[in-house]
Motif scaffolding. Structure first.
Motif, PDB file in Angstrom:
ATOM      1  N   GLU A  12      60.040  33.336  48.286  1.00  0.00           N
ATOM      2  CA  GLU A  12      61.145  32.935  49.154  1.00  0.00           C
ATOM      3  C   GLU A  12      60.754  33.131  50.617  1.00  0.00           C
ATOM      4  OE1 GLU A  12      64.657  31.256  49.932  1.00  0.00           O
ATOM      5  OE2 GLU A  12      64.068  31.768  47.875  1.00  0.00           O
ATOM      6  N   GLY A  13      60.891  32.080  51.410  1.00  0.00           N
ATOM      7  CA  GLY A  13      60.605  32.168  52.837  1.00  0.00           C
ATOM      8  C   GLY A  13      59.157  31.955  53.223  1.00  0.00           C
ATOM      9  N   ASP A  14      58.267  31.714  52.251  1.00  0.00           N
ATOM     10  CA  ASP A  14      56.850  31.474  52.577  1.00  0.00           C
ATOM     11  C   ASP A  14      56.688  30.005  52.954  1.00  0.00           C
ATOM     12  OD1 ASP A  14      54.106  31.225  52.748  1.00  0.00           O
ATOM     13  OD2 ASP A  14      53.701  32.498  51.014  1.00  0.00           O
ATOM     14  N   LYS A  15      56.924  29.704  54.223  1.00  0.00           N
ATOM     15  CA  LYS A  15      56.923  28.321  54.681  1.00  0.00           C
ATOM     16  C   LYS A  15      55.540  27.682  54.588  1.00  0.00           C
ATOM     17  CE  LYS A  15      60.835  28.943  57.833  1.00  0.00           C
ATOM     18  NZ  LYS A  15      61.311  28.844  59.244  1.00  0.00           N
ATOM     19  N   PHE A  18      54.837  26.737  50.950  1.00  0.00           N
ATOM     20  CA  PHE A  18      55.683  25.609  50.566  1.00  0.00           C
ATOM     21  C   PHE A  18      55.130  24.317  51.150  1.00  0.00           C
ATOM     22  CE2 PHE A  18      59.139  22.617  50.853  1.00  0.00           C
ATOM     23  CZ  PHE A  18      59.870  22.810  49.692  1.00  0.00           C
ATOM     24  N   GLU A  19      54.745  24.339  52.404  1.00  0.00           N
ATOM     25  CA  GLU A  19      54.224  23.120  53.038  1.00  0.00           C
ATOM     26  C   GLU A  19      52.929  22.674  52.386  1.00  0.00           C
ATOM     27  OE1 GLU A  19      53.211  21.141  57.376  1.00  0.00           O
ATOM     28  OE2 GLU A  19      54.317  23.028  57.255  1.00  0.00           O
ATOM     29  N   ARG A  54      56.902  17.533  58.070  1.00  0.00           N
ATOM     30  CA  ARG A  54      57.887  16.708  58.768  1.00  0.00           C
ATOM     31  C   ARG A  54      57.515  15.229  58.783  1.00  0.00           C
ATOM     32  NH1 ARG A  54      58.116  18.582  64.868  1.00  0.00           N
ATOM     33  NH2 ARG A  54      58.301  20.588  63.830  1.00  0.00           N
ATOM     34  N   ARG A 255      64.033  22.602  48.993  1.00  0.00           N
ATOM     35  CA  ARG A 255      64.439  22.730  50.394  1.00  0.00           C
ATOM     36  C   ARG A 255      65.274  21.532  50.802  1.00  0.00           C
ATOM     37  NH1 ARG A 255      59.913  24.042  54.839  1.00  0.00           N
ATOM     38  NH2 ARG A 255      59.814  25.888  53.495  1.00  0.00           N
ATOM     39  N   THR A 300      69.393  27.393  60.285  1.00  0.00           N
ATOM     40  CA  THR A 300      68.043  27.926  60.519  1.00  0.00           C
ATOM     41  C   THR A 300      67.527  28.742  59.341  1.00  0.00           C
ATOM     42  OG1 THR A 300      69.053  29.794  61.694  1.00  0.00           O
ATOM     43  CG2 THR A 300      68.281  27.944  63.028  1.00  0.00           C
ATOM     44  N   ASP A 301      68.436  29.310  58.542  1.00  0.00           N
ATOM     45  CA  ASP A 301      67.999  30.116  57.396  1.00  0.00           C
ATOM     46  C   ASP A 301      67.721  29.270  56.156  1.00  0.00           C
ATOM     47  OD1 ASP A 301      70.549  29.401  56.639  1.00  0.00           O
ATOM     48  OD2 ASP A 301      71.268  31.443  56.261  1.00  0.00           O
ATOM     49  N   GLY A 302      67.840  27.944  56.283  1.00  0.00           N
ATOM     50  CA  GLY A 302      67.569  27.053  55.151  1.00  0.00           C
ATOM     51  C   GLY A 302      68.779  26.736  54.304  1.00  0.00           C
TER      52      GLY A 302
END
Length: 323
Positions: A12-15, A18-19, A54, A255, A300-302
Motif C-alpha cells: 500500500e502506497g508504493d507508488k 505500482f507504476e 500519466r 487506483r 491526494t491520499d488516493g
C-alpha cells in the motif's frame, strides 16, 4: 511482466512499484488486446512512447459492449456481464481465470474487513440473482462460504430479518440500492451489530436521488451510523470500498485517477471534479486501464468520491471504435 501473485503483493502506497507494474502491463496489453491496440492506433499513441503512468490512455468502458476485450489465446473460464435495463446492451468481460478473480475480491475484502470467518454475510441482490453472468453474485457466493454463515435472499424480507436477528456474529448486509430502500421503507428494522453495504444504483427500479440523501434514509431506518459501499463493476476484477461518507479506498493493486470530462486525454489534479478512470492491475487478461462513466474527484491520499454519471454527450473517446 510482473506475475499475478506479485500484483497482490504490492505494498500500500508504493507508488514506484505500482507504476512499474502498470507500465509493464500496459506494454503487454497494448499489443495483445486487439480493441485496446486499435484504440491506441486511432488516437495516435505509440506503445514505445509511453514512459510514465500519466501517459497511459484509458479504454472507454463502452467498448466492453461492442468488442471482445481480451488478450489471451486460451478461452476464458467465465464471461461476466453487466446488468442492463430493457433495450440496453450489457457489457461482457471474459475472465481468463476465476482463481485470479477470487484472489482479487478476497484480497480486497480482507484489506478492509479482515478475516471473512468473523462475519456473516447476508446478500440482498434480487435483480442480480435473476440473471446469469453476475460477477457480484459469484463474489458474494464465495464470500458467504468463506464467512460460514449468511446467505442470499430474493424478496423474502421476513426470513432475512429473522435469520439476521438469530445470528450472534457481526453481520454485513450487502444489498443493491433499491432493495435496501424497499426494506427500509417497509420494515425500518433496527439492525444490531450489522454493517449495511450498498452496491450500486437503483437499476431503473427506483428514482435516483443524491447519495447523501439516500444514505441518510437508510441510516435512519436501520439505526446505523454510516452506510458502507462497494464499488465494482462487470468490467473490473477488483473492488473498492467505502466505510462511510461515500469515500472509496482501493486495494494496493487498484487506483482511481480523474480526467477532464470534455477532454478524456487530459488528467486532472487531486481534488478537481471530473470523470473517473480506474487502473485495475488484476484486469490482467482484458484491459487494466478503464475510462468509466462515473464522475467524482480523487484526493491526494488516493481515496475517491463518486458524485454521479457522465452525460453520454460528453463521452468523446468511445466513438472512435464503436461502429
Amino acid at each position: 511482466m510482473i506475475s499475478t501473485d506479485d500484483i497482490f503483493l504490492l505494498a500500500e502506497g508504493d507508488k514506484a512499484a505500482f507504476e512499474t507494474a502498470a507500465l509493464e502491463l500496459f506494454r503487454f496489453q497494448a499489443e495483445a488486446c486487439p480493441p485496446y491496440r486499435e484504440y491506441l492506433d486511432r488516437i495516435g499513441v505509440r506503445r514505445e512512447a509511453v514512459a510514465s503512468l500519466r501517459q497511459i490512455p484509458f479504454l472507454p468502458i463502452e467498448l466492453f459492449k461492442s468488442h471482445k476485450v481480451y488478450c489471451c489465446a486460451e478461452p476464458p473460464e467465465a464471461v461476466f456481464t453487466s446488468s442492463a435495463t430493457t433495450g440496453m446492451i450489457p457489457s461482457r468481460h471474459p475472465m481468463r481465470s476465476l482463481t485470479l478473480y477470487e484472489q482479487a475480491f478476497r484480497g480486497a475484502f480482507r484489506a478492509f474487513y479482515g478475516d471473512p470467518s468473523r462475519w456473516s454475510l447476508y446478500a440482498l441482490l434480487p435483480n442480480y440473482l435473476r440473471r446469469k453472468g453476475s460477477s457480484l453474485v459469484y463474489m458474494a457466493d464465495r464470500l458467504i462460504a468463506d464467512c460460514g454463515s449468511g446467505g442470499f435472499y430474493l424478496d423474502d424480507y421476513d426470513a432475512l430479518l429473522r435469520d439476521m436477528a438469530r445470528d450472534p456474529k457481526p453481520k454485513i448486509l450487502l444489498g443493491v440500492s433499491y432493495a435496501l430502500w424497499d426494506l427500509a421503507e417497509r420494515y425500518a428494522p433496527k439492525l444490531n451489530n450489522t454493517i449495511v453495504m450498498e452496491t450500486g444504483g437503483m437499476k431503473g427500479y427506483r428514482e435516483e436521488i443524491p447519495k447523501e440523501e439516500f444514505h441518510r434514509i437508510l441510516c435512519d431506518a436501520f439505526g446505523v451510523e454510516a452506510i458502507h459501499s462497494e464499488y465494482g463493476m462487470a468490467e473490473l476484477t477488483s473492488q473498492a470500498y467505502s466505510q462511510g461518507g461515500n469515500r472509496f479506498r482501493c486495494p494496493a493493486w487498484m487506483r482511481a485517477v480523474c480526467r477532464d470530462v470534455n477532454d478524456p486525454f487530459e488528467g486532472l489534479p487531486a481534488g478537481q471534479r471530473g470523470g473517473l478512470n480506474i487502473i485495475d492491475l488484476a484486469n490482467r487478461w482484458s484491459c487494466a486501464f478503464i475510462q468509466t462513466q462515473d464522475v467524482g474527484h480523487v484526493d491526494t491520499d488516493g481515496s475517491f468520491v463518486v458524485e454521479g454519471r457522465v452525460d453520454h454527450a460528453e463521452i468523446r473517446g468511445c466513438n472512435l471504435l464503436v461502429q
